[in-house]
Design a protein around this motif. Structure first.
Motif, PDB file in Angstrom:
ATOM      1  N   LEU A  63      16.893  17.788 -15.250  1.00  0.00           N
ATOM      2  CA  LEU A  63      17.718  17.319 -14.046  1.00  0.00           C
ATOM      3  C   LEU A  63      18.567  16.010 -14.517  1.00  0.00           C
ATOM      4  CD1 LEU A  63      15.341  18.109 -10.949  1.00  0.00           C
ATOM      5  CD2 LEU A  63      17.401  19.393 -12.024  1.00  0.00           C
ATOM      6  N   LYS A  64      18.190  15.558 -15.704  1.00  0.00           N
ATOM      7  CA  LYS A  64      19.045  14.244 -15.949  1.00  0.00           C
ATOM      8  C   LYS A  64      18.646  13.212 -15.410  1.00  0.00           C
ATOM      9  CE  LYS A  64      22.704  16.413 -18.756  1.00  0.00           C
ATOM     10  NZ  LYS A  64      22.322  17.957 -18.700  1.00  0.00           N
ATOM     11  N   ALA A  65      17.515  12.989 -14.833  1.00  0.00           N
ATOM     12  CA  ALA A  65      16.870  11.976 -13.845  1.00  0.00           C
ATOM     13  C   ALA A  65      16.072  10.824 -14.682  1.00  0.00           C
ATOM     14  CB  ALA A  65      16.107  12.763 -12.916  1.00  0.00           C
ATOM     15  N   ARG A  66      16.079   9.861 -14.103  1.00  0.00           N
ATOM     16  CA  ARG A  66      15.400   8.797 -14.838  1.00  0.00           C
ATOM     17  C   ARG A  66      14.238   8.295 -13.970  1.00  0.00           C
ATOM     18  NH1 ARG A  66      20.173   4.538 -14.170  1.00  0.00           N
ATOM     19  NH2 ARG A  66      20.156   5.713 -12.088  1.00  0.00           N
ATOM     20  N   ASN A  67      13.846   8.616 -12.820  1.00  0.00           N
ATOM     21  CA  ASN A  67      12.675   8.443 -12.262  1.00  0.00           C
ATOM     22  C   ASN A  67      12.305   9.550 -11.389  1.00  0.00           C
ATOM     23  OD1 ASN A  67      14.061   7.766  -9.833  1.00  0.00           O
ATOM     24  ND2 ASN A  67      14.366   5.919 -10.877  1.00  0.00           N
ATOM     25  N   ARG A  68      11.056   9.520 -10.606  1.00  0.00           N
ATOM     26  CA  ARG A  68      10.626  10.644  -9.652  1.00  0.00           C
ATOM     27  C   ARG A  68      11.903  10.873  -8.415  1.00  0.00           C
ATOM     28  NH1 ARG A  68       5.059  11.117 -10.214  1.00  0.00           N
ATOM     29  NH2 ARG A  68       4.436  11.761  -8.251  1.00  0.00           N
ATOM     30  N   LEU A  69      12.376   9.609  -8.001  1.00  0.00           N
ATOM     31  CA  LEU A  69      13.297   9.752  -6.978  1.00  0.00           C
ATOM     32  C   LEU A  69      14.353  10.492  -7.347  1.00  0.00           C
ATOM     33  CD1 LEU A  69      14.270   8.907  -4.140  1.00  0.00           C
ATOM     34  CD2 LEU A  69      14.773   6.578  -5.001  1.00  0.00           C
ATOM     35  N   GLU A  70      14.773  10.109  -8.489  1.00  0.00           N
ATOM     36  CA  GLU A  70      16.102  10.967  -8.807  1.00  0.00           C
ATOM     37  C   GLU A  70      16.052  12.425  -9.056  1.00  0.00           C
ATOM     38  OE1 GLU A  70      18.107   9.017 -12.108  1.00  0.00           O
ATOM     39  OE2 GLU A  70      18.614   7.102 -11.066  1.00  0.00           O
TER      40      GLU A  70
END
Length: 228
Positions: free
Chosen positions: A195-202
């Motif tokens: 998901l190209k996310a940097r943390n859990r929230l993203e």
């Protein structure tokens, strides 16, 4: 090959008169019907089943939906959009709805006739000066669909995201799904990459954007931003 039967749907009276006259002058065409709004696209299709139909986009009703419905009803009928719109999104939407031609108003009569003849031979026609932009937009949309498909969540990933949305931590997720914490951390790493996310929230925000219907009504808990 016999005459090509053609219908014309446009809500501009003067332009309609010109199109009708053009079709009637051409010995290779026969005018089947004429209409002035999007609803006529479908009704003419049902009643007359012309070989081709020239339609505008900017007229009362949803022309894109009517094109989609008409081409489902009569798959062999070729729809040529004849419009002033140089919006590539409109062109892509029309072609994806089932139109086989996209001709800009301001083109010559020969261009429109060529579009009809080519589409009736099974080809696609787009006004040459506009074609490169439309092809590029179609390619970009295809890549977007491919990316969305590759980012589709597995059943297990979906379960983890739902628990993240509830504010659960790795230990709690592991217990709920009968997994080890190490396995959950592995899934979190994969989800962040996918998901190209940097943390859990993203991760949870990206998952909601990817499939809004699946997570409808669920709100992000303030806890998921903690590290994996």
């Amino acid at each position: 090959m016999g005459k090509i039967s053609i219908a014309v749907v446009d809500d501009h009276p003067l332009l309609m008169e010109g199109l009708v006259a053009l079709m009637q002058r051409n010995v290779g065409f026969s005018l089947a019907a004429a209409g002035s709004d999007a609803n006529d696209i479908y009704s003419i299709t049902e009643k007359y089943r012309p070989d081709a139909m020239i339609v505008d986009l900017n007229m009362p009703g949803d022309a894109f939906l009517a094109i989609r419905d008409a081409t489902k009803t009569a798959p062999d009928m070729k729809i040529v959009v004849f419009t002033a719109s140089t919006n590539t999104d409109h062109a892509v939407q029309a072609l994806e709805a089932g139109a086989k031609g996209y001709v800009l108003k301001g083109s010559s009569a020969d261009d429109l006739i060529k579009a009809i003849e080519m589409t009736c031979r099974g080809e696609i026609y787009i006004t040459p000066c506009f074609a490169a932009k439309v092809i590029s937009a179609l390619h970009g949309k295809a890549l977007d669909r491919q990316a969305a498909q590759s980012a589709k969540l597995s059943v297990r990933e979906d379960q983890i995201v739902r628990l993240l949305l509830c504010g659960k931590q790795n230990r709690e997720i592991a217990s709920a799904l009968s997994l080890s914490e190490k396995t959950v951390k592995g899934y979190m790493t994969l989800l962040m990459q996918k998901l190209k996310a940097r943390n859990r929230l993203e991760v949870v925000i990206a998952a909601q954007r990817l499939n809004p219907a699946a997570f409808e009504g669920m709100r992000v808990s303030p806890r998921p931003q903690k590290s994996i």
